[in-house]
Design an enzyme around this catalytic site. Structure first.
Site, PDB file in Angstrom:
ATOM      1  N   LYS A  68       0.814  -1.241   0.016  1.00  0.00           N
ATOM      2  CA  LYS A  68      -0.194  -0.053  -0.047  1.00  0.00           C
ATOM      3  C   LYS A  68       0.826   1.383   0.092  1.00  0.00           C
ATOM      4  O   LYS A  68       0.599   2.132  -0.517  1.00  0.00           O
ATOM      5  CB  LYS A  68      -1.026   0.066   1.149  1.00  0.00           C
ATOM      6  CG  LYS A  68      -1.770  -1.100   1.135  1.00  0.00           C
ATOM      7  CD  LYS A  68      -3.065  -1.136   1.745  1.00  0.00           C
ATOM      8  CE  LYS A  68      -3.000  -1.101   3.188  1.00  0.00           C
ATOM      9  NZ  LYS A  68      -4.348  -0.960   3.972  1.00  0.00           N
ATOM     10  N   LYS A 121      -2.216  10.750   7.739  1.00  0.00           N
ATOM     11  CA  LYS A 121      -3.271  11.524   8.642  1.00  0.00           C
ATOM     12  C   LYS A 121      -4.513  10.780   8.582  1.00  0.00           C
ATOM     13  O   LYS A 121      -4.912  10.078   7.669  1.00  0.00           O
ATOM     14  CB  LYS A 121      -3.234  12.811   7.930  1.00  0.00           C
ATOM     15  CG  LYS A 121      -4.132  13.959   8.790  1.00  0.00           C
ATOM     16  CD  LYS A 121      -3.566  15.220   8.689  1.00  0.00           C
ATOM     17  CE  LYS A 121      -4.374  16.272   9.501  1.00  0.00           C
ATOM     18  NZ  LYS A 121      -4.013  15.931  11.179  1.00  0.00           N
ATOM     19  N   ILE A 172      -8.222  11.026   8.623  1.00  0.00           N
ATOM     20  CA  ILE A 172      -9.133  11.854   8.360  1.00  0.00           C
ATOM     21  C   ILE A 172     -10.259  11.573   9.181  1.00  0.00           C
ATOM     22  O   ILE A 172     -10.634  10.442   9.220  1.00  0.00           O
ATOM     23  CB  ILE A 172      -9.635  11.644   6.774  1.00  0.00           C
ATOM     24  CG1 ILE A 172      -8.393  11.752   5.808  1.00  0.00           C
ATOM     25  CG2 ILE A 172     -10.624  12.534   6.234  1.00  0.00           C
ATOM     26  CD1 ILE A 172      -7.556  12.816   5.993  1.00  0.00           C
ATOM     27  N   LYS A 191     -16.268  -3.927   6.422  1.00  0.00           N
ATOM     28  CA  LYS A 191     -17.556  -3.699   5.746  1.00  0.00           C
ATOM     29  C   LYS A 191     -18.606  -4.327   6.125  1.00  0.00           C
ATOM     30  O   LYS A 191     -18.234  -5.692   6.304  1.00  0.00           O
ATOM     31  CB  LYS A 191     -17.603  -3.276   4.208  1.00  0.00           C
ATOM     32  CG  LYS A 191     -16.328  -2.485   3.801  1.00  0.00           C
ATOM     33  CD  LYS A 191     -15.927  -2.919   2.430  1.00  0.00           C
ATOM     34  CE  LYS A 191     -14.622  -1.937   1.840  1.00  0.00           C
ATOM     35  NZ  LYS A 191     -14.010  -2.483   0.868  1.00  0.00           N
ATOM     36  N   GLU A 247      -9.933   2.582  -3.740  1.00  0.00           N
ATOM     37  CA  GLU A 247     -10.592   2.836  -2.680  1.00  0.00           C
ATOM     38  C   GLU A 247     -10.250   4.488  -2.238  1.00  0.00           C
ATOM     39  O   GLU A 247      -8.948   4.757  -2.032  1.00  0.00           O
ATOM     40  CB  GLU A 247     -10.249   1.899  -1.528  1.00  0.00           C
ATOM     41  CG  GLU A 247     -11.072   0.578  -1.501  1.00  0.00           C
ATOM     42  CD  GLU A 247     -10.878  -0.161  -0.499  1.00  0.00           C
ATOM     43  OE1 GLU A 247     -11.728  -1.214  -0.288  1.00  0.00           O
ATOM     44  OE2 GLU A 247     -10.041  -0.165   0.423  1.00  0.00           O
ATOM     45  N   ARG A 289      -8.597  -7.415  -7.323  1.00  0.00           N
ATOM     46  CA  ARG A 289      -9.547  -8.474  -7.303  1.00  0.00           C
ATOM     47  C   ARG A 289     -11.104  -8.272  -7.403  1.00  0.00           C
ATOM     48  O   ARG A 289     -11.408  -7.019  -7.379  1.00  0.00           O
ATOM     49  CB  ARG A 289      -9.366  -9.275  -6.367  1.00  0.00           C
ATOM     50  CG  ARG A 289      -9.512  -8.663  -4.815  1.00  0.00           C
ATOM     51  CD  ARG A 289      -9.794  -9.373  -3.649  1.00  0.00           C
ATOM     52  NE  ARG A 289      -9.519  -8.459  -2.390  1.00  0.00           N
ATOM     53  CZ  ARG A 289     -10.337  -7.767  -1.728  1.00  0.00           C
ATOM     54  NH1 ARG A 289     -11.573  -7.823  -2.253  1.00  0.00           N
ATOM     55  NH2 ARG A 289      -9.928  -6.858  -0.768  1.00  0.00           N
ATOM     56  N   ARG A 322     -24.262  -7.744   4.619  1.00  0.00           N
ATOM     57  CA  ARG A 322     -23.420  -9.066   4.829  1.00  0.00           C
ATOM     58  C   ARG A 322     -24.171  -9.711   5.842  1.00  0.00           C
ATOM     59  O   ARG A 322     -24.443  -9.054   6.732  1.00  0.00           O
ATOM     60  CB  ARG A 322     -22.022  -8.813   5.016  1.00  0.00           C
ATOM     61  CG  ARG A 322     -21.367  -8.068   4.046  1.00  0.00           C
ATOM     62  CD  ARG A 322     -19.729  -8.074   4.130  1.00  0.00           C
ATOM     63  NE  ARG A 322     -19.158  -6.881   3.207  1.00  0.00           N
ATOM     64  CZ  ARG A 322     -17.751  -7.021   3.049  1.00  0.00           C
ATOM     65  NH1 ARG A 322     -16.969  -7.880   3.819  1.00  0.00           N
ATOM     66  NH2 ARG A 322     -17.358  -6.299   2.156  1.00  0.00           N
TER      67      ARG A 322
HETATM   68  P1  ADP Z   1     -11.536  -4.917   1.676  1.00  0.00           P
HETATM   69  O1  ADP Z   1     -12.269  -4.438   2.773  1.00  0.00           O
HETATM   70  O2  ADP Z   1     -10.111  -5.048   1.727  1.00  0.00           O
HETATM   71  O3  ADP Z   1     -11.992  -4.273   0.285  1.00  0.00           O
HETATM   72  P2  ADP Z   1     -13.406  -6.861   1.266  1.00  0.00           P
HETATM   73  O4  ADP Z   1     -14.240  -6.423   2.473  1.00  0.00           O
HETATM   74  O5  ADP Z   1     -13.814  -6.877  -0.349  1.00  0.00           O
HETATM   75  O6  ADP Z   1     -12.000  -6.550   1.354  1.00  0.00           O
HETATM   76  O7  ADP Z   1     -13.043  -8.366   1.666  1.00  0.00           O
HETATM   77  C1  ADP Z   1     -12.596  -9.432   0.824  1.00  0.00           C
HETATM   78  C2  ADP Z   1     -12.616 -10.719   1.449  1.00  0.00           C
HETATM   79  O8  ADP Z   1     -11.368 -11.152   1.806  1.00  0.00           O
HETATM   80  C3  ADP Z   1     -13.210 -10.811   2.673  1.00  0.00           C
HETATM   81  O9  ADP Z   1     -13.929 -12.065   2.925  1.00  0.00           O
HETATM   82  C4  ADP Z   1     -12.129 -10.745   3.757  1.00  0.00           C
HETATM   83  O10 ADP Z   1     -12.392 -11.420   4.937  1.00  0.00           O
HETATM   84  C5  ADP Z   1     -11.050 -11.449   3.120  1.00  0.00           C
HETATM   85  N1  ADP Z   1      -9.814 -10.869   3.402  1.00  0.00           N
HETATM   86  C6  ADP Z   1      -9.444  -9.481   3.106  1.00  0.00           C
HETATM   87  N2  ADP Z   1      -7.917  -9.292   3.742  1.00  0.00           N
HETATM   88  C7  ADP Z   1      -7.631 -10.593   4.134  1.00  0.00           C
HETATM   89  C8  ADP Z   1      -6.494 -11.206   4.504  1.00  0.00           C
HETATM   90  N3  ADP Z   1      -5.307 -10.478   4.645  1.00  0.00           N
HETATM   91  N4  ADP Z   1      -6.283 -12.466   4.900  1.00  0.00           N
HETATM   92  C9  ADP Z   1      -7.379 -13.050   4.876  1.00  0.00           C
HETATM   93  N5  ADP Z   1      -8.625 -12.893   4.145  1.00  0.00           N
HETATM   94  C10 ADP Z   1      -8.851 -11.519   3.856  1.00  0.00           C
HETATM   95  P1  ADP Z   2      -7.867  -2.289   4.346  1.00  0.00           P
HETATM   96  O1  ADP Z   2      -6.431  -2.999   3.528  1.00  0.00           O
HETATM   97  O2  ADP Z   2      -7.860  -3.421   5.611  1.00  0.00           O
HETATM   98  O3  ADP Z   2      -9.072  -2.628   3.558  1.00  0.00           O
HETATM   99  P2  ADP Z   2      -7.847   0.153   3.910  1.00  0.00           P
HETATM  100  O4  ADP Z   2      -6.631   1.225   3.604  1.00  0.00           O
HETATM  101  O5  ADP Z   2      -8.713  -0.073   2.704  1.00  0.00           O
HETATM  102  O6  ADP Z   2      -7.325  -0.995   4.667  1.00  0.00           O
HETATM  103  O7  ADP Z   2      -8.627   0.867   4.987  1.00  0.00           O
HETATM  104  C1  ADP Z   2      -9.770   0.421   5.623  1.00  0.00           C
HETATM  105  C2  ADP Z   2     -10.533   1.521   6.343  1.00  0.00           C
HETATM  106  O8  ADP Z   2      -9.984   2.065   7.175  1.00  0.00           O
HETATM  107  C3  ADP Z   2     -10.929   2.531   5.414  1.00  0.00           C
HETATM  108  O9  ADP Z   2     -12.386   1.905   4.799  1.00  0.00           O
HETATM  109  C4  ADP Z   2     -11.587   3.626   6.299  1.00  0.00           C
HETATM  110  O10 ADP Z   2     -12.817   3.419   6.952  1.00  0.00           O
HETATM  111  C5  ADP Z   2     -10.415   3.707   7.320  1.00  0.00           C
HETATM  112  N1  ADP Z   2      -9.219   4.410   6.722  1.00  0.00           N
HETATM  113  C6  ADP Z   2      -8.278   4.083   6.126  1.00  0.00           C
HETATM  114  N2  ADP Z   2      -7.245   4.932   5.976  1.00  0.00           N
HETATM  115  C7  ADP Z   2      -7.784   6.133   6.481  1.00  0.00           C
HETATM  116  C8  ADP Z   2      -7.626   7.467   6.967  1.00  0.00           C
HETATM  117  N3  ADP Z   2      -6.152   7.857   6.252  1.00  0.00           N
HETATM  118  N4  ADP Z   2      -8.353   8.260   7.582  1.00  0.00           N
HETATM  119  C9  ADP Z   2      -9.404   7.869   8.101  1.00  0.00           C
HETATM  120  N5  ADP Z   2      -9.939   6.400   7.974  1.00  0.00           N
HETATM  121  C10 ADP Z   2      -9.092   5.767   7.039  1.00  0.00           C
HETATM  122 MG    MG Z   3      -9.605  -1.581   2.035  1.00  0.00          MG
END
Ligand code: ADP
Ligand code: ADP
Ligand code: MG
Length: 457
Positions: A116, A201, A203, A237, A275, A292, A338
């Protein structure tokens, strides 16, 4: 088109992929662990191969066994679904080397975006707004302190390899910085085997808005509008919708343009999601790209009328996109809930059981994606997401009413799920008004649980 494909996944997404394959006349090979012999995806696929024991590391993550299964059954392609190996570049590379098409972006692209911190650099180079923070990974605590002071508290510590909301810590006070850093690092090491961290930061109370893209191998990239996924618990989510109420046509074209630029910058192909967090002033910042298909893809399918899995196969088969950006029209409003096998009254603790009775909602504008069936015993080894209820209606309010109605029809006897919790959320004034941001569940949890208690009395 592909003649036969292997699905390197299980549960509802495996079933979802099989459905499209049947419509496209593609044969399917399911894989399963010994714990999943009786799973629906095994029954629905053309054929099925056992790839190992219950533990995912030995079965659904067992690259060698999965590739062997694909080769032995004569598959032309592998669809990885989401989770498991879907964002594993090594697996994508091994598929290519074995002469099997990986349905997703190229391995190098997964590498570039999977980290990331690196992905952010790529976005900066294309003038896509990113959350202010470190220019890449940070390992030195002194440097971390310096950057935190510069960008100002609160800050967010994030794992470069992060996913599923793990390896992330919010920091409000300077004294908390180093302890939180150590904590997040340990969690990242345990979850991802990689403890590289970066800082940005925090947000405050943003919305999570993501854009779906499709990119073919002929240079065409389009976006299919956005999803609002702000209803989250622990950064995961729970409810998603499309479109996002806060986004008008102007903002949509601006963010959509940046999304397409981001995908082009990365040399992206196939379906993917960019995102962003969107603040209350309408400023948006890139946070990550998911390389994906996503859990919530169905809401986009409802408003665009497209089959994203079909598009994935077409793209992987080197076909050009049939639609241009101008052809994409977002119709009405879609919401997804969900349904997780988790007990809200017990801190969302996962549970398992034998499904005694099932009634899925139906009627106009309702879709259920699931792998549950009556008599099935759910497994403790994998993700607790059991079903997704998706509704589509002309307006957001009608979609909310339709979701309430659908959840009233839903009966899942034998396990405790989040369905009632989702149902209560569909009645919360803040959600109905479209005011819920990513902190909504955390802030309102107590109130909703008490409400749940009342409704059970
Ligand atoms: P994201 O919030 O990252 O966009 P999704 O909510 O679309 O991901 O989740 C995708 C699926 O992959 C979910 O079933 C979640 O539990 C799984 N998942 C996401 N990250 C991981 C991880 N690092 N290891 C195992 N499962 C993961
Ligand atoms: P993951 O790979 O676990 O999905 P993300 O980087 O997509 O991680 O972040 C997951 C969630 O965390 C986002 O949907 C948001 O709600 C929160 N988040 C991520 N980055 C920030 C930020 N800089 N400030 C506030 N909230 C954040
Ligand atoms: Mg994410």
């Amino acid at each position: 088109m592909f003649r036969r494909i292997l699905i390197a996944n299980r549960g509802e997404i495996a079933v979802r992929i099989i459905r499209t394959c049947r419509e496209m006349n593609i044969e399917t090979v399911a894989i399963y662990s010994t714990a999943d012999r009786d799973s629906l995806h095994v029954k629905l696929a053309t054929q099925a191969v056992c790839v190992g024991p219950a533990k995912a590391a030995d079965s659904y993550l067992n690259m060698k066994n999965i590739l062997t299964a694909a080769l032995e059954t004569g598959c032309d392609a592998i669809h990885p679904g989401f989770g498991f190996l879907s964002e594993n570049s090594e697996f994508a590379r091994l598929c290519e080397q074995s002469g099997i098409v990986f349905v997703g972006p190229k391995a190098d692209v997964i590498d570039a975006l999977g980290n990331k911190a690196t992905a952010k650099k790529l976005m900066i180079a294309r003038n896509v707004p990113v959350v202010p923070g470190s220019k890449g990974a940070v390992s030195d605590p002194q440097e971390l302190k310096k950057i935190a002071d510069e960008i100002g508290y609160p800050v967010l510590l994030k794992a470069s390899a992060g996913g599923g909301g793990r390896g992330m810590r919010r920091v409000f006070e300077p004294e908390q910085l180093i302890p939180s850093f150590e904590e997040a690092k340990a969690e990242a090491r345990a979850c991802f085997g990689n403890d590289e961290m970066y800082i940005e930061k925090l947000i405050l109370n943003p919305r999570h808005v993501e854009f779906q893209i499709l990119a073919d191998e002929h240079g065409n990239v389009i976006h299919l509008g956005e999803r609002d996924c702000s209803i989250q618990r622990k950064n995961q989510k729970l409810i998603e919708e499309s479109p996002c109420m806060l986004i008008d046509d102007d903002l949509r074209s601006k963010m959509g343009h940046d999304t397409v630029e981001a995908a082009k910058a990365a040399g992206y192909t196939n379906a993917g999601t960019v995102e962003f967090v969107l603040d209350s002033q309408g400023n948006y910042y890139f946070i990550e790209m998911n390389t994906r298909i996503q859990v919530e893809h169905a809401v986009t399918e409802m408003v665009t009328g497209m089959d994203l899995i079909k598009e994935q196969f077409r793209i992987a088969f080197h076909q050009p996109l049939k639609v241009t950006q101008e052809d994409v029209v977002l119709n009405g409003h879609a919401i997804e809930c969900r349904i997780n096998a988790e007990d809200p009254a017990k801190g969302f603790q996962p549970n398992t059981g034998k499904i005694q009775f099932l009634n899925f909602p139906g009627g106009p504008g309702v879709r259920v994606d699931t792998a549950l069936y009556e008599g099935y015993t759910t497994s403790p080894f994998y993700d607790s997401m059991m079903a997704k209820v998706i509704v589509h209606a002309p307006t957001r309010l009608e979609a909310i009413r339709r979701m309430r109605r659908a959840l009233e029809e839903l009966v899942i006897d034998g396990i405790t799920t989040t369905a009632d919790f989702d149902y209560l959320l569909m009645h919360h004034p803040e959600y109905i008004k479209g005011k819920a941001n990513v902190s909504f569940i955390e802030e309102r949890m107590q109130e909703i649980l008490e409400w749940d208690q009342l409704s059970n009395e």
